[in-house]
Write an enzyme that holds these catalytic residues in place. Sequence first.
Site, short mmCIF file in Angstrom:
data_model
loop_
_atom_site.label_atom_id
_atom_site.label_comp_id
_atom_site.label_asym_id
_atom_site.label_seq_id
_atom_site.Cartn_x
_atom_site.Cartn_y
_atom_site.Cartn_z
N ASP A 13 0.92 -1.44 0.01
CA ASP A 13 -0.11 0.00 0.03
C ASP A 13 0.84 1.15 0.05
OD1 ASP A 13 -2.15 -1.73 0.28
OD2 ASP A 13 -1.84 -1.85 2.60
N ASP A 53 -1.27 -2.29 -4.52
CA ASP A 53 -2.12 -2.85 -3.46
C ASP A 53 -3.20 -1.68 -3.27
OD1 ASP A 53 -3.55 -4.09 -1.68
OD2 ASP A 53 -1.53 -5.13 -0.56
N ASP A 100 -4.81 1.87 3.57
CA ASP A 100 -5.46 0.84 4.29
C ASP A 100 -5.33 0.78 5.65
OD1 ASP A 100 -6.08 -0.13 1.63
OD2 ASP A 100 -5.03 -2.03 1.75
N ARG A 107 -13.47 -0.07 -3.61
CA ARG A 107 -12.76 0.29 -2.30
C ARG A 107 -12.80 1.78 -2.17
NH1 ARG A 107 -8.17 -4.49 -1.27
NH2 ARG A 107 -9.41 -6.36 -2.05
#
Length: 336
Positions: A128, A157, A161, A214
Site C-alpha cells: 500500500d 495494492d 488501508d 474500495r
Amino acid sequence: MRFRTLFFTLFVTHLAAAHPLEWLGLASWDVEGYAKDNPIGPTTGGEGGETVTVDNAADFKAAVTGNDPRIVLVIGEINLPSRLKIGANKSVIGFGKTAHITGSGLDVYHVSNVIIRNLKISFIKDNDCITIRNSTRVWVDHNEFESDISKGPDFYDGQVDVIRGSDWITVSWNYFHDHWKSSLVGNDAALRDEDFGKLHVTYHHNYWRNAGTRGPAGRFGHQHVYNNVYADFLYQAIHSRSYNQILVEGNVFRGNTREALSTYGLVIPEDSPNTCSCGDEELDGFANLGAKNDWGEAGVNITQVGNFTKAPYKFKLTPLSLVERVVKLGVGIGKI
Ligand SMILES: *[C@@H]1O[C@H](CO)[C@@H](O)[C@H](O)[C@H]1NC(C)=O
Ligand SMILES: *[C@@H]1O[C@H](CO)[C@@H](O)[C@H](O)[C@H]1NC(C)=O
Ligand SMILES: *[C@@H]1O[C@H](CO)[C@@H](O)[C@H](O)[C@H]1NC(C)=O
Ligand SMILES: *[C@@H]1O[C@H](CO)[C@@H](O)[C@H](O)[C@H]1NC(C)=O
C-alpha cells in the site's frame, strides 16, 4: 541550520495564508471526525516537538523513528528503498507543491498519534501507499495518491488501508486517482475478533477519480463517509460488508460508476479475481443514509439498514450543490 530555519519560516508563512475555501467558511482545514473526537484524545502528531527537514531517505528514516513528538518536513522527491515505519507522535508534512514519495510506502504500525499531510505518493508496488495497522489516532490529509489501472486489480495494492484493530482515523482532502483498489478497512473476514467494534474512520472531502473498487470497503467497523466526490469510480465505490456499519451523506458521483454503495456481502470479482471468478461471499454489512447524496447514474444496493444514524461529533457539512467545486478546489498537495 540556516537552511532549516529558512524553510521553517517559509512553512509557517505558508500555513498562515489560509486557503480561500477556508476563509469563505466553506470547509475546515483542521482535523475533523474520528481523529479529532474520540475517547482517547485528538490527533496532534508532532505538535510541541522539534521541526526537522529531510530531503533523503536516510534522514527521513531517522526523523520518523521513535516516539518523541517531531514535525518532519519533507522536501522534494524521496525514493524510499524499503517501507518506512512512522513512529508515534509524528507529523510528516510535505513542503510546498513538490514533496513526493516513490519506491516504497509508509507504515503506521502499532503506534498512536500520527499526521501525514501534503505528500504525493505514487506508483508504490507490491504494497500500500499507506498502511495503518494496529494504530490509533491517525490523520491522512491533503495528499495525492496515483498509479494506473491498466495493469488490473492486483499489480498495485491499496492507497490507504486501515487494518488490524486500528481506530480513530480521519482521511480528508486527498486526491486518489488512477488506481484500482483504493482504501480497505479491515482486511480479512476471519479477523472479526480483532476488528469488530474498532475501525472507526471518517472519510471527508476526498476526490476519487478513475478508480476500481474500495472507496472505501469496510469490514466490522464504522465509517462516516461525507462530502466526497467520485468521478469514474468504475466498479464499486463504497462497500460495507461483514457486519460493517457505514453512514453515507452528502457525496457526489459523476461519470461512470456501476455501484456507488453496496452492503451486499459479495466481494465482487473485479475486486478479488484470484480466489474465485465468481467473487467471495461474506456476510452483508449495514448502511445508513444521512444528508442527501447525489448518486448520478450509479446503482445503490442497501440490503440492511444499520444503527449508525448520526456522527457522534460535530462536523462541517458542505452543501450538496457546492461539494463538487469545493472538493476539486481543495484536495491534494499545495493547498495547506
Ligand atoms: C498493537 O500495538 C501495541 C502498541 O501500541 C502493542 O503493545 C501490541 O502488542 C500490538 N498488538 C499486536 C497484535 O501487534
Ligand atoms: C508519544 O507516544 C507514546 C506512545 O504512543 C505515548 O505514550 C506518549 O505519551 C507520547 N508522548 C507525547 C509527549 O505525546
Ligand atoms: C443486491 O443485493 C442482493 C442481495 O440482497 C443480491 O441478490 C443482488 O444481486 C444485489 N445486486 C447487485 C447489483 O449486486
Ligand atoms: C448496532 O448493530 C450491530 C449489528 O447488528 C450490533 O452488533 C450493535 O450492538 C448495534 N448497536 C447498537 C447501539 O444498537
